[in-house]
Design a protein around this motif. Structure first.
Motif, PDB file in Angstrom:
ATOM      1  N   ARG A 167     -91.267  -7.865   2.601  1.00  0.00           N
ATOM      2  CA  ARG A 167     -89.877  -7.419   2.511  1.00  0.00           C
ATOM      3  C   ARG A 167     -89.649  -6.601   1.245  1.00  0.00           C
ATOM      4  O   ARG A 167     -88.905  -5.614   1.266  1.00  0.00           O
ATOM      5  CB  ARG A 167     -88.938  -8.620   2.549  1.00  0.00           C
ATOM      6  N   ALA A 168     -90.258  -7.013   0.143  1.00  0.00           N
ATOM      7  CA  ALA A 168     -90.095  -6.259  -1.105  1.00  0.00           C
ATOM      8  C   ALA A 168     -90.635  -4.836  -0.963  1.00  0.00           C
ATOM      9  O   ALA A 168     -90.065  -3.886  -1.518  1.00  0.00           O
ATOM     10  CB  ALA A 168     -90.800  -6.988  -2.248  1.00  0.00           C
ATOM     11  N   ALA A 186     -90.600  -4.904  -6.741  1.00  0.00           N
ATOM     12  CA  ALA A 186     -91.744  -5.675  -7.232  1.00  0.00           C
ATOM     13  C   ALA A 186     -91.415  -7.158  -7.150  1.00  0.00           C
ATOM     14  O   ALA A 186     -90.366  -7.596  -7.632  1.00  0.00           O
ATOM     15  CB  ALA A 186     -92.070  -5.286  -8.677  1.00  0.00           C
ATOM     16  N   LEU A 187     -92.298  -7.933  -6.532  1.00  0.00           N
ATOM     17  CA  LEU A 187     -92.099  -9.374  -6.385  1.00  0.00           C
ATOM     18  C   LEU A 187     -93.160 -10.101  -7.192  1.00  0.00           C
ATOM     19  O   LEU A 187     -94.358  -9.865  -7.017  1.00  0.00           O
ATOM     20  CB  LEU A 187     -92.169  -9.787  -4.918  1.00  0.00           C
ATOM     21  N   ASP A 188     -92.735 -10.989  -8.077  1.00  0.00           N
ATOM     22  CA  ASP A 188     -93.649 -11.799  -8.887  1.00  0.00           C
ATOM     23  C   ASP A 188     -93.361 -13.273  -8.635  1.00  0.00           C
ATOM     24  O   ASP A 188     -92.203 -13.707  -8.691  1.00  0.00           O
ATOM     25  CB  ASP A 188     -93.473 -11.490 -10.384  1.00  0.00           C
ATOM     26  N   LEU A 194     -82.667  -8.965  -0.414  1.00  0.00           N
ATOM     27  CA  LEU A 194     -82.282  -9.919  -1.454  1.00  0.00           C
ATOM     28  C   LEU A 194     -81.862 -11.252  -0.842  1.00  0.00           C
ATOM     29  O   LEU A 194     -82.229 -12.329  -1.336  1.00  0.00           O
ATOM     30  CB  LEU A 194     -81.150  -9.339  -2.298  1.00  0.00           C
ATOM     31  N   TYR A 195     -81.116 -11.189   0.234  1.00  0.00           N
ATOM     32  CA  TYR A 195     -80.657 -12.416   0.896  1.00  0.00           C
ATOM     33  C   TYR A 195     -81.834 -13.194   1.473  1.00  0.00           C
ATOM     34  O   TYR A 195     -81.939 -14.408   1.291  1.00  0.00           O
ATOM     35  CB  TYR A 195     -79.659 -12.048   1.999  1.00  0.00           C
ATOM     36  N   ARG A 196     -82.744 -12.513   2.172  1.00  0.00           N
ATOM     37  CA  ARG A 196     -83.866 -13.193   2.803  1.00  0.00           C
ATOM     38  C   ARG A 196     -84.841 -13.762   1.770  1.00  0.00           C
ATOM     39  O   ARG A 196     -85.401 -14.847   1.958  1.00  0.00           O
ATOM     40  CB  ARG A 196     -84.605 -12.229   3.731  1.00  0.00           C
ATOM     41  N   VAL A 197     -85.078 -13.043   0.673  1.00  0.00           N
ATOM     42  CA  VAL A 197     -85.959 -13.556  -0.379  1.00  0.00           C
ATOM     43  C   VAL A 197     -85.358 -14.812  -1.009  1.00  0.00           C
ATOM     44  O   VAL A 197     -86.058 -15.801  -1.261  1.00  0.00           O
ATOM     45  CB  VAL A 197     -86.225 -12.471  -1.444  1.00  0.00           C
ATOM     46  N   THR A 198     -84.047 -14.793  -1.255  1.00  0.00           N
ATOM     47  CA  THR A 198     -83.377 -15.984  -1.775  1.00  0.00           C
ATOM     48  C   THR A 198     -83.485 -17.137  -0.786  1.00  0.00           C
ATOM     49  O   THR A 198     -83.790 -18.280  -1.157  1.00  0.00           O
ATOM     50  CB  THR A 198     -81.901 -15.689  -2.068  1.00  0.00           C
ATOM     51  N   GLN A 199     -83.260 -16.864   0.473  1.00  0.00           N
ATOM     52  CA  GLN A 199     -83.326 -17.882   1.520  1.00  0.00           C
ATOM     53  C   GLN A 199     -84.722 -18.507   1.592  1.00  0.00           C
ATOM     54  O   GLN A 199     -84.864 -19.733   1.637  1.00  0.00           O
ATOM     55  CB  GLN A 199     -82.951 -17.247   2.857  1.00  0.00           C
ATOM     56  N   GLU A 200     -85.763 -17.672   1.579  1.00  0.00           N
ATOM     57  CA  GLU A 200     -87.134 -18.184   1.671  1.00  0.00           C
ATOM     58  C   GLU A 200     -87.513 -18.952   0.405  1.00  0.00           C
ATOM     59  O   GLU A 200     -88.198 -19.981   0.474  1.00  0.00           O
ATOM     60  CB  GLU A 200     -88.100 -17.018   1.884  1.00  0.00           C
TER      61      GLU A 200
END
Length: 320
Positions: free
Chosen positions: A289-290, A296-298, A232-238
């Protein structure tokens, strides 16, 4: 009942068409003159056309599963798991589709395992670099700052002013090194938890990028394991990095909420949107990462403009 092979099915379709044409020639009151009359030529050409159309229609029905298989093969993406073809009927085509689905299942599992190993190695390397920056570069720059301060205190003007300027530049460089360390290894995530880490991340991002960042984090989120929190942290960061570098956005909204039995992370910006552009390494990395946590990443257009990144975790229990 033994399944009929594809060869015999195609042979049978053609046999039906040719048999019907032969029967018409044998029992229909039609003769062919020499030379051929116009009416006879019209009848023969019309019969040939009917046979071709019937044969094409029967072959299309018989080979339709292969067409669907070809379309899936050209569009399949291992970072979007779950693409499968329904197995209908029996025989070689059904066996081929079943084998293809099993191959996709195996490839998705192997891709997820290899991605997990690569990302774990990446996080380990991040921690090593962050530790070296903190211990080696950070401490060296701190020592330089102390030496500059002592030299500036003992120096006279105008040398004192120049030393103080160098001291300020060094202090800014040290702050930048510390910021890089925090980006490489979010220590606040280990110490204070996900919400505090996301709050710190969004606040620091707003300060350095100049973008307006609004955040909304639900209270009472279910307990998440460390790997999920890190994703969650890395997806937010990216997502924030993409909004600043590529989207030309002015505002970003970050939310983490509980929706029924799932946890949903939303990062939306008001930039130019992703459009028809191909997904870059950043988005592909988020998808990998997901996969690690089965989420699920959209990546879709936002409600008004810009891009919306949504990460939906698997079920985490019912909402209280």
């Amino acid at each position: 009942m033994t399944p009929v092979s594809l060869y015999w099915r195609i042979f049978g379709l053609n046999a039906v068409v040719l048999g019907a044409a032969t029967a018409l020639l044998l029992w229909a009151p039609v003769t062919v003159s020499v030379p051929v009359l116009l009416t006879e030529a019209v009848i023969l050409v019309g019969g040939l056309a009917v046979m071709l159309v019937a044969n094409a229609a029967l072959l299309r029905v018989g080979l339709a599963p292969l067409g669907r298989l070809t379309r899936v093969m050209t569009t399949v993406d291992l970072l979007r798991p779950g693409q499968r073809l329904p197995v209908q009927g029996r025989g070689e085509v059904a066996d081929l589709i079943s084998t293809f689905n099993a191959m996709l299942e195996r490839l998705e599992g192997e891709r997820a395992a290899s991605s997990a190993r690569a990302l774990l190695a990446q996080e380990s390397e991040r921690r090593r670099i962050a530790q070296e920056l903190h211990d080696e570069v950070g401490q060296s720059m701190t020592a330089i700052l102390l030496a500059l301060k002592q030299a500036a205190d003992d120096a006279s003007e105008p040398l004192r002013g120049e030393l103080q300027l160098v001291q300020e530049i060094t202090r800014e460089s040290l702050d930048e090194v510390r910021r890089l360390v925090r980006r490489l290894r979010p220590g606040v995530l280990d110490d204070l938890g996900l919400i505090s880490a996301l709050t710190s991340l969004t606040g620091e991002f707003a300060a350095h990028s100049g973008l307006r960042v609004s955040r909304s984090f639900d209270s009472g989120l279910p307990e998440l394991d460390h790997e999920t929190e890190l994703v969650l942290y890395r997806v937010t960061q990216e997502s924030l990095t993409n909004a600043a570098r590529h989207a030309e956005a002015g505002r970003v909204e970050v939310s983490l909420r509980r929706a029924g039995g799932t946890v949903v992370l939303d990062v939306s910006d008001d930039g130019r949107g992703i459009g028809l552009a191909r997904e870059g390494a950043g988005i592909r990395g988020m998808r990998e990462r997901a996969l690690l946590i089965g989420a699920a990443l959209d990546v879709v257009p936002a409600a008004r403009s810009g891009t919306r990144v949504r990460l939906t975790l698997p079920g985490r229990g019912e909402e209280p």
